[in-house]
Design a protein around this motif. Structure first.
Motif, mmCIF file in Angstrom:
data_model
loop_
_atom_site.group_PDB
_atom_site.id
_atom_site.type_symbol
_atom_site.label_atom_id
_atom_site.label_comp_id
_atom_site.label_asym_id
_atom_site.label_seq_id
_atom_site.Cartn_x
_atom_site.Cartn_y
_atom_site.Cartn_z
ATOM 1 N N GLN A 147 0.820 -1.208 0.000
ATOM 2 C CA GLN A 147 0.000 0.000 0.000
ATOM 3 C C GLN A 147 0.856 1.261 0.000
ATOM 4 O OE1 GLN A 147 -2.180 -0.935 3.569
ATOM 5 N NE2 GLN A 147 -3.902 -1.836 2.461
ATOM 6 N N GLN A 148 2.031 1.192 0.596
ATOM 7 C CA GLN A 148 2.930 2.343 0.645
ATOM 8 C C GLN A 148 3.691 2.554 -0.661
ATOM 9 O OE1 GLN A 148 5.307 1.189 3.978
ATOM 10 N NE2 GLN A 148 3.658 1.498 5.463
ATOM 11 N N SER A 149 3.755 1.518 -1.485
ATOM 12 C CA SER A 149 4.460 1.619 -2.763
ATOM 13 C C SER A 149 3.804 2.668 -3.656
ATOM 14 C CB SER A 149 4.449 0.258 -3.462
ATOM 15 O OG SER A 149 4.772 0.384 -4.833
ATOM 16 N N GLU A 197 10.295 2.018 -0.569
ATOM 17 C CA GLU A 197 11.160 2.585 -1.605
ATOM 18 C C GLU A 197 12.031 1.516 -2.258
ATOM 19 O OE1 GLU A 197 13.061 3.757 2.451
ATOM 20 O OE2 GLU A 197 11.045 3.559 1.577
ATOM 21 N N LYS A 198 12.390 0.483 -1.498
ATOM 22 C CA LYS A 198 13.166 -0.616 -2.071
ATOM 23 C C LYS A 198 12.312 -1.429 -3.049
ATOM 24 C CE LYS A 198 17.181 -0.157 -0.016
ATOM 25 N NZ LYS A 198 18.426 0.069 -0.787
ATOM 26 N N ILE A 199 11.060 -1.648 -2.672
ATOM 27 C CA ILE A 199 10.142 -2.356 -3.562
ATOM 28 C C ILE A 199 10.023 -1.590 -4.878
ATOM 29 C CG2 ILE A 199 7.788 -3.208 -3.841
ATOM 30 C CD1 ILE A 199 9.392 -4.638 -1.638
ATOM 31 N N ASP A 200 9.864 -0.274 -4.776
ATOM 32 C CA ASP A 200 9.706 0.530 -5.988
ATOM 33 C C ASP A 200 10.977 0.548 -6.833
ATOM 34 O OD1 ASP A 200 7.093 1.091 -5.409
ATOM 35 O OD2 ASP A 200 7.460 3.076 -4.576
ATOM 36 N N ALA A 217 15.657 -9.927 -5.709
ATOM 37 C CA ALA A 217 16.472 -9.291 -4.678
ATOM 38 C C ALA A 217 17.538 -10.259 -4.181
ATOM 39 C CB ALA A 217 15.598 -8.841 -3.513
ATOM 40 N N VAL A 218 18.769 -9.768 -4.143
ATOM 41 C CA VAL A 218 19.900 -10.599 -3.724
ATOM 42 C C VAL A 218 20.823 -9.770 -2.843
ATOM 43 C CG1 VAL A 218 19.877 -12.165 -5.719
ATOM 44 C CG2 VAL A 218 21.158 -10.008 -5.846
ATOM 45 N N VAL A 261 11.970 -9.339 -2.305
ATOM 46 C CA VAL A 261 11.007 -9.023 -3.346
ATOM 47 C C VAL A 261 11.463 -9.667 -4.646
ATOM 48 C CG1 VAL A 261 12.154 -6.861 -4.011
ATOM 49 C CG2 VAL A 261 9.714 -7.160 -4.497
ATOM 50 N N ASP A 262 10.505 -10.124 -5.420
ATOM 51 C CA ASP A 262 10.741 -10.538 -6.800
ATOM 52 C C ASP A 262 9.758 -9.758 -7.661
ATOM 53 O OD1 ASP A 262 12.502 -12.453 -5.811
ATOM 54 O OD2 ASP A 262 11.014 -14.049 -5.872
#
Length: 238
Positions: free
Chosen positions: A42-44, A120-123, A140-141, A188-189
């Motif tokens: 939801q924050q994305s 912010e990392k997801i985005d 993500a790695v 995240v993928d």
């Protein structure tokens, strides 16, 4: 390149769990575990829609209360201990296409067992795939603390190197002499829909690394990991 991509977040959350009963609803800092994945979606700023794929009526109700969509209940045969991610995601896409005519451009995989994330990392991970249309997915790695070139398997009571890439005795080499390796974190993928539908894969052939320096990425798989996650959350070190 898609100008305004439709981005669907899927949170797979089956009811069964052996390590922690109803793990996806386990309490973390006073909230059900799944709440953290719903909230970060939801924050994305880029995710268009968030659904939870579950076989559990209880998880369905909790997820809806958190603001996620749960338009279907996942069939029980897709909620077993050994069920892989791909058929779960394909089922969700096929249901949405059949009953709603909905076709996202990209799918974001948010595991509820990885609760400590930053929107912010997801985005950033999403944007990486949007900006690279030749890629099939982003994963993500991070740089692992242990190197697989120094790991072993056992065969007939003797050890054999796990990885053999024609490097002379890699297990005796300084770390600096070994190839750089990356460890997938589950943070995240991001997957192009075409990768799922046409390549029948969660990753495809061209996988971009979303490299994270963070080492405090935790996967909830036992009661102790809940306590560790609560500490990291309290200290805001994630």
């Amino acid at each position: 390149m898609v100008e305004t991509p439709e981005i669907l977040a899927i949170i797979p959350a089956r009811g069964g769990s052996k390590s922690i009963p109803m793990k996806n609803l386990a309490s973390l800092a006073g909230q059900p575990l799944i709440a953290f994945s719903v909230q970060v979606a939801q924050q994305s700023k880029l995710i268009s829609r968030t659904i939870v794929s579950t076989d559990s009526e209880e998880i369905r109700e909790v997820s809806r209360g958190l603001g996620a969509e749960v338009p279907f209940l996942r069939p029980s045969e897709l909620a077993q201990d050994d069920t892989k991610d791909f058929p779960v995601f394909l089922h969700a896409l096929e249901w949405l296409k059949t009953y709603e005519g909905y076709l996202p451009d990209f799918v974001v995989h948010l595991r509820p067992t990885t609760p400590l994330r930053r929107a912010e990392k997801i985005d950033e991970a999403i944007q990486l795939l949007v900006d690279n249309p030749s890629a099939d997915s982003v994963r993500a790695v991070t740089f692992p603390l242990q190197n697989p070139f120094k790991m072993w398997t056992e065969e007939a009571h003797f050890m054999k190197p796990l990885v053999d890439l024609n490097i002379p005795e890699p297990y005796n080499q300084p770390r600096q002499n070994l190839p750089r390796v990356l460890w997938q974190t589950g943070y995240v993928d991001v997957i192009a829909r075409s990768t799922l539908e046409l390549k029948h894969s969660m990753t495809g052939d061209y996988i971009l690394p979303f490299i994270m320096e963070e080492q405090n990425i935790i996967d909830i798989d036992q009661p102790l990991s809940l306590k560790i996650a609560e500490f990291l959350l309290k200290e805001e070190v994630y």
